[in-house]
Design a protein around this motif. Sequence first.
Motif, PDB file in Angstrom:
ATOM      1  N   ASP A  82       4.879  -1.837   0.268  1.00 45.00           N
ATOM      2  CA  ASP A  82       5.650  -1.829  -0.974  1.00 45.00           C
ATOM      3  C   ASP A  82       5.538  -0.464  -1.646  1.00 45.00           C
ATOM      4  O   ASP A  82       4.620   0.306  -1.359  1.00 45.00           O
ATOM      5  CB  ASP A  82       5.135  -2.924  -1.915  1.00 45.00           C
ATOM      6  CG  ASP A  82       5.303  -4.307  -1.339  1.00 45.00           C
ATOM      7  OD1 ASP A  82       4.366  -5.120  -1.486  1.00 45.00           O
ATOM      8  OD2 ASP A  82       6.364  -4.578  -0.746  1.00 45.00           O
ATOM      9  N   ASN A  83       6.472  -0.204  -2.541  1.00 42.23           N
ATOM     10  CA  ASN A  83       6.486   1.058  -3.275  1.00 42.23           C
ATOM     11  C   ASN A  83       6.307   2.244  -2.315  1.00 42.23           C
ATOM     12  O   ASN A  83       5.462   3.120  -2.520  1.00 42.23           O
ATOM     13  CB  ASN A  83       5.391   1.066  -4.337  1.00 42.23           C
ATOM     14  CG  ASN A  83       5.499   2.244  -5.279  1.00 42.23           C
ATOM     15  OD1 ASN A  83       6.560   2.862  -5.404  1.00 42.23           O
ATOM     16  ND2 ASN A  83       4.395   2.584  -5.923  1.00 42.23           N
ATOM     17  N   LEU A  84       7.126   2.261  -1.295  1.00 39.60           N
ATOM     18  CA  LEU A  84       7.019   3.302  -0.282  1.00 39.60           C
ATOM     19  C   LEU A  84       7.328   4.675  -0.843  1.00 39.60           C
ATOM     20  O   LEU A  84       8.176   4.823  -1.750  1.00 39.60           O
ATOM     21  CB  LEU A  84       7.941   2.982   0.894  1.00 39.60           C
ATOM     22  CG  LEU A  84       7.384   1.923   1.849  1.00 39.60           C
ATOM     23  CD1 LEU A  84       8.501   1.281   2.655  1.00 39.60           C
ATOM     24  CD2 LEU A  84       6.342   2.542   2.774  1.00 39.60           C
ATOM     25  N   LYS A  85       6.651   5.666  -0.305  1.00 39.72           N
ATOM     26  CA  LYS A  85       6.809   7.057  -0.720  1.00 39.72           C
ATOM     27  C   LYS A  85       7.250   7.886   0.488  1.00 39.72           C
ATOM     28  O   LYS A  85       6.961   7.511   1.638  1.00 39.72           O
ATOM     29  CB  LYS A  85       5.478   7.595  -1.239  1.00 39.72           C
ATOM     30  CG  LYS A  85       4.885   6.771  -2.386  1.00 39.72           C
ATOM     31  CD  LYS A  85       3.533   7.300  -2.778  1.00 39.72           C
ATOM     32  CE  LYS A  85       2.878   6.425  -3.839  1.00 39.72           C
ATOM     33  NZ  LYS A  85       3.653   6.381  -5.106  1.00 39.72           N
ATOM     34  N   PRO A  86       7.925   9.008   0.238  1.00 37.45           N
ATOM     35  CA  PRO A  86       8.333   9.859   1.371  1.00 37.45           C
ATOM     36  C   PRO A  86       7.153  10.251   2.262  1.00 37.45           C
ATOM     37  O   PRO A  86       7.332  10.414   3.478  1.00 37.45           O
ATOM     38  CB  PRO A  86       8.944  11.074   0.681  1.00 37.45           C
ATOM     39  CG  PRO A  86       9.471  10.529  -0.616  1.00 37.45           C
ATOM     40  CD  PRO A  86       8.472   9.486  -1.038  1.00 37.45           C
ATOM     41  N   GLU A  87       5.977  10.368   1.674  1.00 38.43           N
ATOM     42  CA  GLU A  87       4.783  10.720   2.457  1.00 38.43           C
ATOM     43  C   GLU A  87       4.371   9.631   3.437  1.00 38.43           C
ATOM     44  O   GLU A  87       3.518   9.849   4.300  1.00 38.43           O
ATOM     45  CB  GLU A  87       3.605  11.014   1.522  1.00 38.43           C
ATOM     46  CG  GLU A  87       3.861  12.167   0.555  1.00 38.43           C
ATOM     47  CD  GLU A  87       4.413  11.710  -0.786  1.00 38.43           C
ATOM     48  OE1 GLU A  87       4.002  12.267  -1.805  1.00 38.43           O
ATOM     49  OE2 GLU A  87       5.262  10.768  -0.824  1.00 38.43           O
ATOM     50  N   ASP A  88       4.928   8.446   3.301  1.00 35.87           N
ATOM     51  CA  ASP A  88       4.640   7.357   4.236  1.00 35.87           C
ATOM     52  C   ASP A  88       5.475   7.444   5.517  1.00 35.87           C
ATOM     53  O   ASP A  88       5.278   6.641   6.432  1.00 35.87           O
ATOM     54  CB  ASP A  88       4.890   6.006   3.566  1.00 35.87           C
ATOM     55  CG  ASP A  88       3.946   5.736   2.399  1.00 35.87           C
ATOM     56  OD1 ASP A  88       4.429   5.250   1.354  1.00 35.87           O
ATOM     57  OD2 ASP A  88       2.743   6.012   2.542  1.00 35.87           O
ATOM     58  N   THR A  89       6.388   8.384   5.568  1.00 34.06           N
ATOM     59  CA  THR A  89       7.227   8.540   6.756  1.00 34.06           C
ATOM     60  C   THR A  89       6.378   8.876   7.972  1.00 34.06           C
ATOM     61  O   THR A  89       5.598   9.832   7.944  1.00 34.06           O
ATOM     62  CB  THR A  89       8.274   9.636   6.521  1.00 34.06           C
ATOM     63  OG1 THR A  89       9.159   9.214   5.482  1.00 34.06           O
ATOM     64  CG2 THR A  89       9.058   9.924   7.788  1.00 34.06           C
ATOM     65  N   ALA A  90       6.517   8.076   9.014  1.00 33.64           N
ATOM     66  CA  ALA A  90       5.713   8.251  10.227  1.00 33.64           C
ATOM     67  C   ALA A  90       6.125   7.197  11.242  1.00 33.64           C
ATOM     68  O   ALA A  90       6.862   6.259  10.922  1.00 33.64           O
ATOM     69  CB  ALA A  90       4.229   8.103   9.909  1.00 33.64           C
ATOM     70  N   VAL A  91       5.614   7.363  12.443  1.00 28.10           N
ATOM     71  CA  VAL A  91       5.660   6.282  13.423  1.00 28.10           C
ATOM     72  C   VAL A  91       4.396   5.444  13.226  1.00 28.10           C
ATOM     73  O   VAL A  91       3.290   5.982  13.190  1.00 28.10           O
ATOM     74  CB  VAL A  91       5.733   6.821  14.859  1.00 28.10           C
ATOM     75  CG1 VAL A  91       5.721   5.660  15.855  1.00 28.10           C
ATOM     76  CG2 VAL A  91       6.974   7.679  15.051  1.00 28.10           C
ATOM     77  N   TYR A  92       4.581   4.139  13.109  1.00 29.08           N
ATOM     78  CA  TYR A  92       3.470   3.228  12.848  1.00 29.08           C
ATOM     79  C   TYR A  92       3.121   2.472  14.126  1.00 29.08           C
ATOM     80  O   TYR A  92       4.010   1.951  14.812  1.00 29.08           O
ATOM     81  CB  TYR A  92       3.838   2.251  11.744  1.00 29.08           C
ATOM     82  CG  TYR A  92       3.779   2.883  10.374  1.00 29.08           C
ATOM     83  CD1 TYR A  92       4.717   3.822   9.978  1.00 29.08           C
ATOM     84  CD2 TYR A  92       2.765   2.549   9.481  1.00 29.08           C
ATOM     85  CE1 TYR A  92       4.653   4.425   8.728  1.00 29.08           C
ATOM     86  CE2 TYR A  92       2.695   3.142   8.225  1.00 29.08           C
ATOM     87  CZ  TYR A  92       3.633   4.065   7.868  1.00 29.08           C
ATOM     88  OH  TYR A  92       3.567   4.658   6.626  1.00 29.08           O
TER      89      TYR A  92
END
Length: 129
Positions: A82-92
């Motif tokens: 939740d409340n995702l941020k651009p810094e969370d961009t990645a392959v999970y």
Amino acid sequence: VQLQASGGGLVTAGGSLRLSCAVSGRTVSNYAMGWFRQAPGKEREFVAAIRPGGKTYYLDFVKGRFTISRDNAKDLVYLQMDNLKPEDTAVYFCALDNLFRSSVQDSNYYMRRSTYDYWGQGTQVTVSS
């Protein structure tokens, strides 16, 4: 043992996604499960983990925003973001520690990549600003 991650996608900042990891060959309630992520040009980093007994651990940056959980009946592990941020961009990536009913108490153990024996193929999460 196979792990299949899914649920990634493109979302705007502040939005939510739920990742799923389907596990075959193991009963998830008996094994520690983790989520890691890797952004372009960066090393793969720990995000969250859940122990067989249910205790959870999180990367400081995602605490209060991400929740790891599992469905024991379906052998699924989730990462609610939740409340995702651009810094969370990645392959999970989801991962499984093949130590049966691990009783290791050291939290660092569950945050290390080397702890996990099996890995899923990864799912892309992109957060736009």
